[in-house]
Design an enzyme around this catalytic site. Structure first.
Site, PDB file in Angstrom:
ATOM      1  CG  HIS A 116      -0.261   0.006   2.527  1.00  0.00           C
ATOM      2  ND1 HIS A 116       0.400  -1.081   3.045  1.00  0.00           N
ATOM      3  CD2 HIS A 116      -0.129   0.985   3.465  1.00  0.00           C
ATOM      4  CE1 HIS A 116       0.896  -0.790   4.217  1.00  0.00           C
ATOM      5  NE2 HIS A 116       0.602   0.466   4.507  1.00  0.00           N
ATOM      6  N   GLY A 459       5.733  32.099  -1.334  1.00  0.00           N
ATOM      7  CA  GLY A 459       4.382  32.652  -1.394  1.00  0.00           C
ATOM      8  C   GLY A 459       3.279  31.616  -1.493  1.00  0.00           C
ATOM      9  CG  ASN A 517     -10.264  41.052   1.916  1.00  0.00           C
ATOM     10  OD1 ASN A 517     -10.399  39.846   1.748  1.00  0.00           O
ATOM     11  ND2 ASN A 517      -9.090  41.656   1.858  1.00  0.00           N
ATOM     12  N   GLY A 519     -12.871  37.275  -0.045  1.00  0.00           N
ATOM     13  CA  GLY A 519     -12.210  36.599  -1.155  1.00  0.00           C
ATOM     14  C   GLY A 519     -10.729  36.885  -1.267  1.00  0.00           C
TER      15      GLY A 519
END
Length: 613
Positions: A116, A459, A517, A519
């Protein structure tokens, strides 16, 4: 201690020698026996993360605050692959994270058993290590080490650990299940490990070549038949050249970047600038390394994405000592840094650039301490004028300040960041997500001993939540009480929100400011202001802590929602709120479309770069 020890115990002892106390990761059947050794050790603490990606982010944050090694443990295949985005960020931003992967036994691997977590291909037992190879400075593939080789396991593990510490980059260890209880010699425990803040041996510099760089200097000398100088001779020569450039300069500055922190150069740089009276500036990735209230501090420089007084002073200089530079797009205003290479000195790990010349085998950890004495001894006719600090310019109204409130009652970025900047305590640990948060704080001077943490180069969205867990755990190990403060957007939070549950379970008390804010605002500013793909499902943030804390929380918690400037102002002034005795989530409701000025400018610069104009 006896002459022999089980290999898993050897690893545990080595990790403790580096100062590690927290181990991040997720249990899996191939690493469970190794975790037994961690769990029974009185020094090491198994953190236990919600998933492997979050664990890698937490290890990243821990390494930043510790200034040293962090350890991540995952299981073969499904676990290690989940962690790779976080490990890649640690490679990108130069952090020593040791990734230990529990793997099937060497017998099972040799027989190519269809286990597995495998790919059901001929490369099932090599594919994952091949993926990590590009993200690691060194790999200890213990499945390839014969157990009959004297000290084979120990030598391979120690070499990867040494490289991880010396290079401040991730290292990878594949730990087969049958290696866990293998008996090894304890002699290696008596060999000191390197410190990433200490200068590496000159022999190590001779041998090391960072990934993607040209051949080291000894090949150059060999090709031309010259006598090869010793690395210490090259270092002394470089220091003399830099000193001569400094002697002739009228407007010298020091520019501090990310790798200065990675290699512990902050105290040495401070000694240098104070001894010589040199103005200093930071980049976004270098923010917070030195005291931003110091009279010699000029501000944060990122090319065109800088306050104009900062940009004017940096670009008018005629000698720039650029310490630990990482000139990425967001760290340089989309490569708009305007510093003439002819009078720039760039100190890196394993190389130094002076003007247009490069000197491999010279290391920032060797060169910078020698420069302190050399530059301090220069007798200059320049007046030792401190100039105006950024703080003074703000008080004079020459750059953005808290004094002038914007119209209306909404919490807007122009008001928010100077306000929270004045709320910070002297030694706060501040973590900001890539987006409005990291850009909003760039022009705001931080307290003298604050630590600023942002993943500017890699980032990865959601990094900051996991990193806050790691940072808060590192702060718990320090003798002085430090607050950990997170600023994260509502969109970024959704990727790693589970790790807040780990913070509660570990009894941590960070301040979690969620900027609501509606989104992905940074994406809207770059492209797609009204596009559906920048929208998110809105959470009820006031239910997050009760939900994640469960019925028996290990620490008290409280949630707040603020919608106006007066509400946030009052909350930040509240005495009880300022006592870090519980985990707090502060939902800051902000208007959609509003963004800090540095982000707006960076969005324009990014759009220009992407368009090819």
């Amino acid at each position: 201690m006896t002459d022999t020890i089980e290999f898993a115990s050897y690893i545990v002892e080595r990790l403790k020698q580096t100062g590690v106390k927290q181990v991040f990761g997720v249990p899996g059947d191939y690493n469970l026996e190794f975790l037994d050794y961690i769990e029974k050790d009185p020094v090491l603490n198994w953190v236990g993360n919600a998933n492997e990606l979050n664990a890698a982010y937490a290890a990243d944050g821990y390494a930043r605050i510790k200034g040293g090694l962090a350890v991540l443990v995952t299981t073969f295949g499904v676990g290690e692959l989940s962690a790779l985005c976080g490990v890649a960020g640690s490679l990108s931003e130069r952090l020593p994270v040791l990734h230990i992967v529990g793997a099937p036994s060497t017998r099972m691997q040799r027989s190519r058993a269809l286990l597995h977590h495998t790919l059901n291909t001929p490369s099932s037992f090599t594919a994952f290590t091949d993926m990590s190879k590009q993200l690691s400075c060194s790999m200890a593939l213990l499945n390839q080490v014969s157990p009959d080789t004297p000290n084979g396991y120990v030598d391979a593990f120690d070499e990867t650990l040494r490289q991880c510490l010396t290079q401040c980059r991730p290292g990878y260890v594949e730990l087969p299940m049958d290696a866990v209880r293998a008996v090894v010699s304890t002699r290696g425990l008596n060999v000191p490990l390197p410190d990433s803040h200490a200068a590496p041996s000159l022999e190590a510099l001779r041998q090391l070549t960072p990934p993607g760089t040209p051949s080291p200097i000894n090949k150059l000398y060999k090709d031309f038949g010259f006598f090869e100088p010793k690395p210490d001779e090259v270092t002394e020569h470089v220091v003399k050249i830099i000193t001569r450039l400094y002697e002739g300069a009228q407007r010298p500055i020091v520019l501090v970047d990310a790798c200065a922190a990675r290699f512990g150069m902050g105290p040495i740089i401070r000694h240098l600038v104070e001894a010589c009276g040199i103005r200093f500036f930071t980049t976004p990735m270098g923010k917070g390394i030195l005291d931003e209230h110091h009279p010699l501090y000029g501000g944060c420089y990122a090319g065109r994405n800088s306050l104009q007084p900062v940009r004017d002073e940096v670009e008018a200089s005629d000698f720039v000592l650029y310490v630990g530079s990482l000139k990425s797009d967001f760290n340089s205003g989309s490569f708009s840094v305007h510093i003439d290479d002819a009078h720039a000195v760039k100190l890196h790990s394993y190389t130094t650039q002076v003007g247009y010349a490069e000197f491999p085998t010279t290391d920032i950890r060797h060169v910078l301490p020698l420069l302190v004495g050399a530059l301090e001894g220069v007798k200059s006719e320049r007046p030792r004028v401190l100039g105006e600090s950024l703080e003074q310019k703000m008080k004079q109204g020459r750059v953005a300040t808290l004094v002038n409130r914007p119209e209306g009652t909404d919490i807007v970025h122009k008001w928010l960041w100077p306000r929270v900047g004045s709320w910070f305590h002297d030694n706060d640990i501040i973590v900001t997500e890539t987006g409005t948060s990291s850009f909003g704080l760039l022009p705001v001077p931080l307290p003298s001993h604050a630590s600023y943490n942002a993943q500017v180069l890699w980032g990865s969205i959601g990094w900051s939540v996991g990193a806050t867990l790691g940072a808060a755990l590192a702060a718990e190990e320090e003798p002085d009480k430090r607050r950990t403060v997170l600023f994260v957007g509502d969109g970024s939070l959704q990727l790693t929100v589970q790790e807040i549950g780990t913070m509660v379970r570990r009894g941590l008390h960070p301040y979690l400011f969620v900027l609501n804010n509606d989104g992905y605002e940074i994406e809207r500013q770059i492209h797609g202001a009204t596009a559906q793909y920048n929208n998110i499902q809105m959470y009820d943030h006031q239910l997050l802590l009760p939900f994640l804390a469960g019925k028996n929380p290990a620490t008290p918690f409280e949630s707040h929602v603020v919608r106006t400037q007066d509400e946030l102002h009052a909350l930040l002034l509240d005495d009880k709120f300022n006592v870090p005795d519980r985990i707090r989530l502060i939902e800051v409701v902000m208007p959609r479309g509003d963004a800090p000025e540095p982000l707006l400018l960076q969005a324009r610069l990014t759009a220009e770069a992407n368009s090819g104009h």
